[in-house]
Design an enzyme around this catalytic site. Structure first.
Site, PDB file in Angstrom:
ATOM      1  N   GLU A 189       5.984  -3.328  11.545  1.00 41.12           N
ATOM      2  CA  GLU A 189       4.711  -2.609  11.625  1.00 41.12           C
ATOM      3  C   GLU A 189       3.682  -3.424  10.874  1.00 41.12           C
ATOM      4  O   GLU A 189       3.753  -3.556   9.657  1.00 41.12           O
ATOM      5  CB  GLU A 189       4.839  -1.208  11.048  1.00 41.12           C
ATOM      6  CG  GLU A 189       3.626  -0.332  11.379  1.00 41.12           C
ATOM      7  CD  GLU A 189       2.777  -0.112  10.149  1.00 41.12           C
ATOM      8  OE1 GLU A 189       1.594  -0.478  10.175  1.00 41.12           O
ATOM      9  OE2 GLU A 189       3.339   0.390   9.174  1.00 41.12           O
ATOM     10  N   CYS A 225      -3.107   0.649   6.993  1.00 38.76           N
ATOM     11  CA  CYS A 225      -3.118   0.014   8.314  1.00 38.76           C
ATOM     12  C   CYS A 225      -3.714   0.971   9.348  1.00 38.76           C
ATOM     13  O   CYS A 225      -4.212   0.547  10.385  1.00 38.76           O
ATOM     14  CB  CYS A 225      -1.713  -0.403   8.725  1.00 38.76           C
ATOM     15  SG  CYS A 225      -0.583   0.951   8.688  1.00 38.76           S
ATOM     16  N   ASN A 251       0.807  -1.225   0.000  1.00 40.52           N
ATOM     17  CA  ASN A 251       0.000   0.000   0.000  1.00 40.52           C
ATOM     18  C   ASN A 251       0.841   1.276   0.000  1.00 40.52           C
ATOM     19  O   ASN A 251       0.330   2.348  -0.310  1.00 40.52           O
ATOM     20  CB  ASN A 251      -0.994   0.006   1.167  1.00 40.52           C
ATOM     21  CG  ASN A 251      -0.315  -0.010   2.516  1.00 40.52           C
ATOM     22  OD1 ASN A 251       0.868  -0.319   2.618  1.00 40.52           O
ATOM     23  ND2 ASN A 251      -1.066   0.352   3.540  1.00 40.52           N
ATOM     24  N   THR A 255       2.305 -11.851   8.137  1.00 37.38           N
ATOM     25  CA  THR A 255       3.545 -12.534   7.741  1.00 37.38           C
ATOM     26  C   THR A 255       4.669 -12.075   8.660  1.00 37.38           C
ATOM     27  O   THR A 255       5.593 -12.816   8.978  1.00 37.38           O
ATOM     28  CB  THR A 255       3.951 -12.113   6.299  1.00 37.38           C
ATOM     29  OG1 THR A 255       2.784 -12.001   5.524  1.00 37.38           O
ATOM     30  CG2 THR A 255       4.974 -13.031   5.716  1.00 37.38           C
TER      31      THR A 255
END
Ligand code: G3P
Length: 496
Positions: free
Chosen positions: A264, A298, A169, A248
């Site tokens: 993060e 996020c 993103n 992941t």
């Protein structure tokens, strides 16, 4: 036709090359990875499917280049970062158009990402000279039983080779937020761009190359995560991993071993709306925070927890704004554009269907064409629904009505992912108390969650992360402390 500036990164085969030791190269595998355009589901680009042998070679070169780079003065490193920033601005358009094609980011936001990245590099250069230019001296006599015969010179030294893994993103901005501080601190970087966004990442790397960074200081590996993923993250030459992405990251951190981690991961960022909130302000931020880049951030607002007393009024302000959002293609700068992949679209649809089966009320209809999902607002969502806990990473926003603010805080703190949150109230004392009680890395008061501005600390709690970002924190994180203790022979020459 690639401009001269970017000409060398594309192979005659039509696949983009990878970048090693100052050269753009084709992989010995002779294989490539197809990058699918999320809007058309057609192959848009091809990149090298690099091998584990090429990974080994890249780390070897990185290790040897790092020694020299660590001797490069701070002012020189800063100069090169600023040069890269200038080139990013000058050659932004091709990078932005890659973002539109690879990650379906609206064209205006794509350009904003590139310019934001250049600003981040400039700030990192200036902040790096300040922060990393400082050391300190400790004298031994402040500890009981010690004389003034030991001087401890405390300095900051580079970690070595930093493995940087940015997310789809923000393949440019969250690459430079790792590369900038790492290079400024005297580390070298092995960048593994995300599959979606890799070509934008390669164009960005060309700006560093053309800025004049020495060979081997920034290297970019491309390929299938299934073939080189674990090999990269568990490689003995890695001295630090900076990763942004989904869960992941949790398996990477478990396998990584004795290296500093800057992780993060996702967020289920709640928006608590108190009964005294300015509802116009709350509604505006909820829609922007919930649906910008189709919710694929996020820090997107992912759950509204509104006090029952004002829920109807808040909903009446949100619905028309959601209905006004334009839906369509990124090149037309629509507000809602296709999500990153079919897998993601299927996952999001699964969450919506679960909520539907369990009785959620649809304030706007869920509609889908390929990876394009219309913005969906669901009311009367309950904790029994997966949407109350899971991160859709898509244009879907659930609303839970609460009787008390305590109930909202309890819901927020029950979730394992805890990146950011926000609270709307006109009582600042109350806002601070609520922020204290919310166990998330950041709490925004009277605004939607956001990572920026990029010098602010940015961190996730629990499964949302390890360590902290933000330019200054990243600079501090990319070094280790070195002590040089001078043991003086004589005690002192105190006269008289
Ligand atoms: O990883 C952080 C990113 O997803 C959100 O960043 O700047 O959109 O708040 P931002």
């Amino acid at each position: 036709m690639a401009s001269d500036f970017y000409g060398e990164i594309l192979a005659p085969s039509g696949a983009y090359k990878y970048f090693i030791n100052g050269d753009w190269k084709e992989s010995a595998s002779g294989k490539s990875v197809a990058i699918v355009n999320p809007s058309t589901r057609q192959t848009a680009y091809n990149v090298q499917a690099c091998t584990q042998a090429e990974v080994n070679e890249m780390f070897e070169i990185s290790r040897s280049s790092q020694k020299q780079w660590a001797q490069t003065p701070l002012w020189k490193r800063a100069e090169l970062l600023k040069k890269a920033a200038t080139l990013l601005r000058e050659h932004a358009l091709p990078i932005a158009s890659c973002l539109v094609t690879e990650i379906a980011k609206p064209s205006r936001d794509s350009m904003t990402e590139v310019i934001r990245s250049a600003d981040l590099l400039d700030y990192t250069a200036e902040e790096g000279v300040r922060v990393l230019g400082q050391g300190k001296i400790l004298n031994s006599d402040s500890f009981p039983g010690n004389g003034r015969n030991k001087l401890c010179l405390v300095s900051k030294v580079a970690l070595g080779v930093v493995l940087a893994i940015p997310p789809f993103n923000y393949p440019v901005n969250l690459a430079v937020s790792k590369i900038g501080p790492a290079l400024m601190a005297g580390n070298v970087v092995v960048l593994k761009p995300p599959t979606q966004g890799v070509v934008a990442g390669l164009h960005m790397a060309q700006c560093f190359h053309k800025a004049g960074f020495p060979k081997g200081v920034l290297n970019v590996i491309t390929g299938k995560g299934s073939e080189i993923g674990d090999f990269l993250t568990t490689h003995p030459s890695v001295n630090c991993i900076s990763f942004t992405g989904g869960d992941t990251g949790i398996s990477i951190s478990k396998k990584a071993g004795m290296v500093p981690l800057q992780m993060e991961l996702g967020g289920k960022d709640v928006c608590i709306v108190c009964e005294d909130a300015n509802l116009d302000l709350a509604a505006k931020h909820i829609v922007k925070g919930g649906f910008s880049y189709s919710g694929q951030r996020c820090t997107a607002v992912k759950l509204v927890l509104v006090h029952d007393k004002v829920a109807d009024e808040l909903v009446s302000k949100i619905v028309p704004q959601v209905q006004k959002l334009s839906v369509g293609m990124p090149e037309n700068d629509c507000d809602i554009t296709p999500v990153i992949s079919e897998t993601s679209a299927n996952f999001i649809q699964g969450l919506v269907l679960d909520a539907k089966e369990k009785g959620a009320k649809f304030l706007t209809e869920f509609k889908r064409e390929g990876n394009l999902l219309w913005p969906t607002l669901l009311d009367h969502v309950t904790p029994a629904m997966r949407l109350a806990w899971e991160e859709p990473f898509g244009p879907v926003l659930p609303i839970v009505r609460v009787q008390t603010v305590e109930q909202a805080i309890e819901h927020c703190n029950k979730n394992n992912i805890a990146l950011q949150g926000c609270v709307f109230t006109q009582d600042i004392n109350r806002a601070i108390m609520i922020s204290d009680a919310m166990e998330t890395g950041t709490v925004q008061i009277n605004a939607a969650p956001a990572r920026g501005p990029d010098h602010f600390p940015f961190q996730g709690f629990r499964d949302s992360g390890i360590g902290s970002q933000g330019i200054t924190n990243s600079l501090e994180m990319m070094v280790k402390t070195k002590s040089t203790v001078i043991n003086l022979e004589a005690e002192s020459y105190a006269m008289g």
